[in-house]
Design a protein around this motif. Sequence first.
Motif, PDB file in Angstrom:
ATOM      1  N   GLU A  44       0.829  -1.201  -0.039  1.00 50.00           N
ATOM      2  CA  GLU A  44      -0.008   0.061  -0.058  1.00 50.00           C
ATOM      3  C   GLU A  44       0.902   1.456  -0.128  1.00 50.00           C
ATOM      4  OE1 GLU A  44      -3.606   2.124   2.541  1.00 50.00           O
ATOM      5  OE2 GLU A  44      -2.877   0.188   3.098  1.00 50.00           O
ATOM      6  N   GLU A  45       1.954   1.238   0.670  1.00 47.29           N
ATOM      7  CA  GLU A  45       2.989   2.415   0.727  1.00 47.29           C
ATOM      8  C   GLU A  45       3.626   2.662  -0.445  1.00 47.29           C
ATOM      9  OE1 GLU A  45       6.890   3.441   3.126  1.00 47.29           O
ATOM     10  OE2 GLU A  45       5.567   2.639   4.366  1.00 47.29           O
ATOM     11  N   ALA A  46       4.034   1.551  -1.107  1.00 47.42           N
ATOM     12  CA  ALA A  46       4.769   1.743  -2.179  1.00 47.42           C
ATOM     13  C   ALA A  46       3.942   1.958  -3.676  1.00 47.42           C
ATOM     14  CB  ALA A  46       5.860   0.556  -2.433  1.00 47.42           C
ATOM     15  N   PHE A  47       2.703   1.115  -3.621  1.00 44.64           N
ATOM     16  CA  PHE A  47       2.172   1.271  -4.898  1.00 44.64           C
ATOM     17  C   PHE A  47       0.605   1.395  -4.764  1.00 44.64           C
ATOM     18  CE2 PHE A  47       5.752  -1.846  -5.402  1.00 44.64           C
ATOM     19  CZ  PHE A  47       6.121  -1.181  -6.558  1.00 44.64           C
ATOM     20  N   ASN A  48      -0.048   1.833  -3.590  1.00 43.91           N
ATOM     21  CA  ASN A  48      -1.263   2.147  -3.298  1.00 43.91           C
ATOM     22  C   ASN A  48      -2.135   0.794  -3.428  1.00 43.91           C
ATOM     23  OD1 ASN A  48      -3.531   3.482  -2.235  1.00 43.91           O
ATOM     24  ND2 ASN A  48      -3.978   4.339  -4.332  1.00 43.91           N
ATOM     25  N   ILE A  49      -1.562  -0.285  -3.132  1.00 46.84           N
ATOM     26  CA  ILE A  49      -2.206  -1.559  -3.456  1.00 46.84           C
ATOM     27  C   ILE A  49      -2.975  -1.792  -2.197  1.00 46.84           C
ATOM     28  CG2 ILE A  49      -1.954  -4.011  -4.070  1.00 46.84           C
ATOM     29  CD1 ILE A  49       0.246  -3.228  -5.909  1.00 46.84           C
ATOM     30  N   LYS A  50      -4.337  -2.130  -2.157  1.00 45.75           N
ATOM     31  CA  LYS A  50      -5.028  -2.406  -0.935  1.00 45.75           C
ATOM     32  C   LYS A  50      -5.852  -3.566  -1.256  1.00 45.75           C
ATOM     33  CE  LYS A  50      -5.651   2.661  -0.143  1.00 45.75           C
ATOM     34  NZ  LYS A  50      -6.644   3.549  -0.234  1.00 45.75           N
ATOM     35  N   THR A  51      -6.139  -4.115  -2.181  1.00 44.27           N
ATOM     36  CA  THR A  51      -6.869  -5.418  -2.610  1.00 44.27           C
ATOM     37  C   THR A  51      -6.436  -6.183  -3.684  1.00 44.27           C
ATOM     38  OG1 THR A  51      -8.236  -4.318  -4.476  1.00 44.27           O
ATOM     39  CG2 THR A  51      -9.125  -3.770  -2.255  1.00 44.27           C
ATOM     40  N   ILE A  52      -6.673  -7.410  -3.582  1.00 43.38           N
ATOM     41  CA  ILE A  52      -6.291  -8.305  -4.567  1.00 43.38           C
ATOM     42  C   ILE A  52      -6.493  -7.751  -6.237  1.00 43.38           C
ATOM     43  CG2 ILE A  52      -6.586 -10.591  -5.541  1.00 43.38           C
ATOM     44  CD1 ILE A  52      -7.530 -11.680  -2.875  1.00 43.38           C
ATOM     45  N   GLY A  53      -7.517  -6.952  -6.411  1.00 37.79           N
ATOM     46  CA  GLY A  53      -7.656  -6.467  -7.649  1.00 37.79           C
ATOM     47  C   GLY A  53      -6.691  -5.424  -7.787  1.00 37.79           C
TER      48      GLY A  53
END
Length: 75
Positions: A44-53
């Motif tokens: 999340e910090e590096a790529f703003n990834i929060k979900t599997i999608g």
Amino acid sequence: MAVSVDVTKLLDKDYQKDLSLADLLKTPVEAISGVSAGDADKLEEAFNIKTIGDLGRNKYFRSAAALVDLENAAG
């Protein structure tokens, strides 16, 4: 056409529920077996990834997967 897939080996036990694909893609990335809450925080910090999608749609991860697929196809 309905498709049935057994994702139990891909997900942590807490997330091995009867979810639609749309709902599965909305689950937190740490639902993936082997991805810890700490790993999820870093994604999340590096790529703003929060979900599997989010992970599956991320252009950097998709680029890396495409390169690996090309290498495997060239075999």
